[in-house]
Write a protein that holds these residues in place. Structure first.
Motif, PDB file in Angstrom:
ATOM      1  N   ALA A  27       0.437  14.700  -2.192  1.00 53.35           N
ATOM      2  CA  ALA A  27      -0.058  13.769  -3.208  1.00 53.35           C
ATOM      3  C   ALA A  27      -0.044  12.336  -2.671  1.00 53.35           C
ATOM      4  O   ALA A  27      -0.957  11.554  -2.956  1.00 53.35           O
ATOM      5  CB  ALA A  27       0.792  13.881  -4.471  1.00 53.35           C
ATOM      6  N   PHE A  28       0.958  11.981  -1.880  1.00 53.81           N
ATOM      7  CA  PHE A  28       1.030  10.658  -1.254  1.00 53.81           C
ATOM      8  C   PHE A  28      -0.181  10.435  -0.351  1.00 53.81           C
ATOM      9  O   PHE A  28      -0.818   9.382  -0.400  1.00 53.81           O
ATOM     10  CB  PHE A  28       2.329  10.529  -0.458  1.00 53.81           C
ATOM     11  N   ALA A  29      -0.490  11.435   0.474  1.00 54.85           N
ATOM     12  CA  ALA A  29      -1.637  11.314   1.375  1.00 54.85           C
ATOM     13  C   ALA A  29      -2.950  11.182   0.606  1.00 54.85           C
ATOM     14  O   ALA A  29      -3.844  10.447   1.019  1.00 54.85           O
ATOM     15  CB  ALA A  29      -1.695  12.517   2.315  1.00 54.85           C
ATOM     16  N   CYS A  30      -3.053  11.861  -0.531  1.00 54.37           N
ATOM     17  CA  CYS A  30      -4.257  11.744  -1.356  1.00 54.37           C
ATOM     18  C   CYS A  30      -4.336  10.382  -2.047  1.00 54.37           C
ATOM     19  O   CYS A  30      -5.429   9.868  -2.267  1.00 54.37           O
ATOM     20  CB  CYS A  30      -4.299  12.856  -2.398  1.00 54.37           C
ATOM     21  N   CYS A  31      -3.201   9.823  -2.397  1.00 54.41           N
ATOM     22  CA  CYS A  31      -3.174   8.524  -3.079  1.00 54.41           C
ATOM     23  C   CYS A  31      -3.301   7.347  -2.109  1.00 54.41           C
ATOM     24  O   CYS A  31      -3.598   6.229  -2.543  1.00 54.41           O
ATOM     25  CB  CYS A  31      -1.886   8.374  -3.871  1.00 54.41           C
ATOM     26  N   LEU A  32      -3.083   7.558  -0.833  1.00 54.14           N
ATOM     27  CA  LEU A  32      -3.092   6.462   0.130  1.00 54.14           C
ATOM     28  C   LEU A  32      -4.431   5.723   0.197  1.00 54.14           C
ATOM     29  O   LEU A  32      -4.436   4.488   0.163  1.00 54.14           O
ATOM     30  CB  LEU A  32      -2.670   6.983   1.501  1.00 54.14           C
ATOM     31  N   PRO A  33      -5.576   6.405   0.255  1.00 51.76           N
ATOM     32  CA  PRO A  33      -6.839   5.648   0.262  1.00 51.76           C
ATOM     33  C   PRO A  33      -7.067   4.848  -1.021  1.00 51.76           C
ATOM     34  O   PRO A  33      -7.559   3.722  -0.975  1.00 51.76           O
ATOM     35  CB  PRO A  33      -7.923   6.711   0.436  1.00 51.76           C
ATOM     36  N   VAL A  34      -6.678   5.419  -2.143  1.00 55.99           N
ATOM     37  CA  VAL A  34      -6.831   4.708  -3.420  1.00 55.99           C
ATOM     38  C   VAL A  34      -5.912   3.490  -3.445  1.00 55.99           C
ATOM     39  O   VAL A  34      -6.313   2.401  -3.867  1.00 55.99           O
ATOM     40  CB  VAL A  34      -6.534   5.647  -4.606  1.00 55.99           C
TER      41      VAL A  34
ATOM     42  N   VAL B 113      -6.917  -0.419  -3.864  1.00 54.57           N
ATOM     43  CA  VAL B 113      -6.346  -1.258  -4.931  1.00 54.57           C
ATOM     44  C   VAL B 113      -5.685  -2.499  -4.332  1.00 54.57           C
ATOM     45  O   VAL B 113      -5.900  -3.619  -4.804  1.00 54.57           O
ATOM     46  CB  VAL B 113      -5.340  -0.450  -5.782  1.00 54.57           C
ATOM     47  N   VAL B 114      -4.899  -2.322  -3.297  1.00 48.93           N
ATOM     48  CA  VAL B 114      -4.204  -3.458  -2.685  1.00 48.93           C
ATOM     49  C   VAL B 114      -5.199  -4.402  -2.031  1.00 48.93           C
ATOM     50  O   VAL B 114      -5.083  -5.624  -2.149  1.00 48.93           O
ATOM     51  CB  VAL B 114      -3.144  -2.965  -1.677  1.00 48.93           C
TER      52      VAL B 114
ATOM     53  N   THR C 227       0.833  -1.202   0.000  1.00 49.26           N
ATOM     54  CA  THR C 227       0.000   0.000   0.000  1.00 49.26           C
ATOM     55  C   THR C 227       0.867   1.251   0.000  1.00 49.26           C
ATOM     56  O   THR C 227       0.614   2.200  -0.754  1.00 49.26           O
ATOM     57  CB  THR C 227      -0.950   0.007   1.211  1.00 49.26           C
ATOM     58  N   VAL C 228       1.901   1.265   0.818  1.00 49.73           N
ATOM     59  CA  VAL C 228       2.814   2.418   0.878  1.00 49.73           C
ATOM     60  C   VAL C 228       3.546   2.589  -0.453  1.00 49.73           C
ATOM     61  O   VAL C 228       3.695   3.710  -0.953  1.00 49.73           O
ATOM     62  CB  VAL C 228       3.807   2.263   2.051  1.00 49.73           C
ATOM     63  N   VAL C 229       3.973   1.482  -1.052  1.00 47.10           N
ATOM     64  CA  VAL C 229       4.696   1.561  -2.329  1.00 47.10           C
ATOM     65  C   VAL C 229       3.788   2.098  -3.433  1.00 47.10           C
ATOM     66  O   VAL C 229       4.174   2.992  -4.197  1.00 47.10           O
ATOM     67  CB  VAL C 229       5.273   0.180  -2.711  1.00 47.10           C
ATOM     68  N   VAL C 230       2.562   1.580  -3.517  1.00 47.87           N
ATOM     69  CA  VAL C 230       1.636   2.032  -4.562  1.00 47.87           C
ATOM     70  C   VAL C 230       1.283   3.504  -4.361  1.00 47.87           C
ATOM     71  O   VAL C 230       1.255   4.291  -5.314  1.00 47.87           O
ATOM     72  CB  VAL C 230       0.376   1.140  -4.597  1.00 47.87           C
ATOM     73  N   ALA C 231       1.025   3.903  -3.117  1.00 55.04           N
ATOM     74  CA  ALA C 231       0.729   5.314  -2.844  1.00 55.04           C
ATOM     75  C   ALA C 231       1.944   6.195  -3.126  1.00 55.04           C
ATOM     76  O   ALA C 231       1.805   7.315  -3.611  1.00 55.04           O
ATOM     77  CB  ALA C 231       0.278   5.490  -1.399  1.00 55.04           C
ATOM     78  N   GLY C 232       3.135   5.693  -2.843  1.00 52.73           N
ATOM     79  CA  GLY C 232       4.344   6.464  -3.111  1.00 52.73           C
ATOM     80  C   GLY C 232       4.560   6.696  -4.601  1.00 52.73           C
ATOM     81  O   GLY C 232       4.868   7.806  -5.030  1.00 52.73           O
TER      82      GLY C 232
END
Length: 135
Positions: A109-116, A120-121, A79-84
């Motif tokens: 942008a990382f914080a915004c991508c974290l829920p997505v 996904v994961v 999850t961290v890698v995908v959000a990163g």
């Protein structure tokens, strides 16, 4: 114009190092679950070299099925890698081409991508005992 080294840039750099560490953790767990003789070597070299990571993802993993399902720590690392990666792509699109400016935008942008990324994961790997674990 370059931003000076500020706490925001330092935080972005720390987040970048955290994502590299999470990449190594995920590759280690994944390589171990796929029967690699050297999962630690994959975990060290894959985050440091995009070529090694691409080889691992696109070639080495292909013919090796997992011997066990991913655990909670592995799903968190993915999850961290995908959000990163998603945050880095989004941050580079909305910020100037200056690395310091990108490091200040990337944590947002990382914080915004974290829920997505979590969605996904969770959808890809499934929760422990969940219905989509076989997908």
């Amino acid at each position: 114009m370059s931003l000076p080294f500020s706490p925001a840039v330092a935080f972005g750099m720390a987040l970048f190092l955290f994502v590299l560490l999470a990449t190594g953790v995920w590759v280690n767990f994944d390589a171990h679950a796929r029967g690699s003789d050297y999962p630690t070597a994959w975990a060290v070299f894959a985050p440091l070299s995009g070529i090694v990571l691409a080889y691992y993802l696109l070639w080495w993993r292909r013919g090796r099925p997992r011997e066990r399902p991913p655990g909670r720590v592995e799903r968190a690392a993915v999850t961290v890698v995908v959000a990163g990666i998603g945050g880095m792509i989004a941050g580079s699109l909305v910020s100037p081409p200056d690395p310091a400016a990108q490091l200040t935008v990337w944590p947002i942008a990382f914080a915004c991508c974290l829920p997505v990324a979590y969605w996904v994961v969770r959808r890809r790997f499934g929760a422990a005992g969940g219905g989509n674990a076989g997908r």
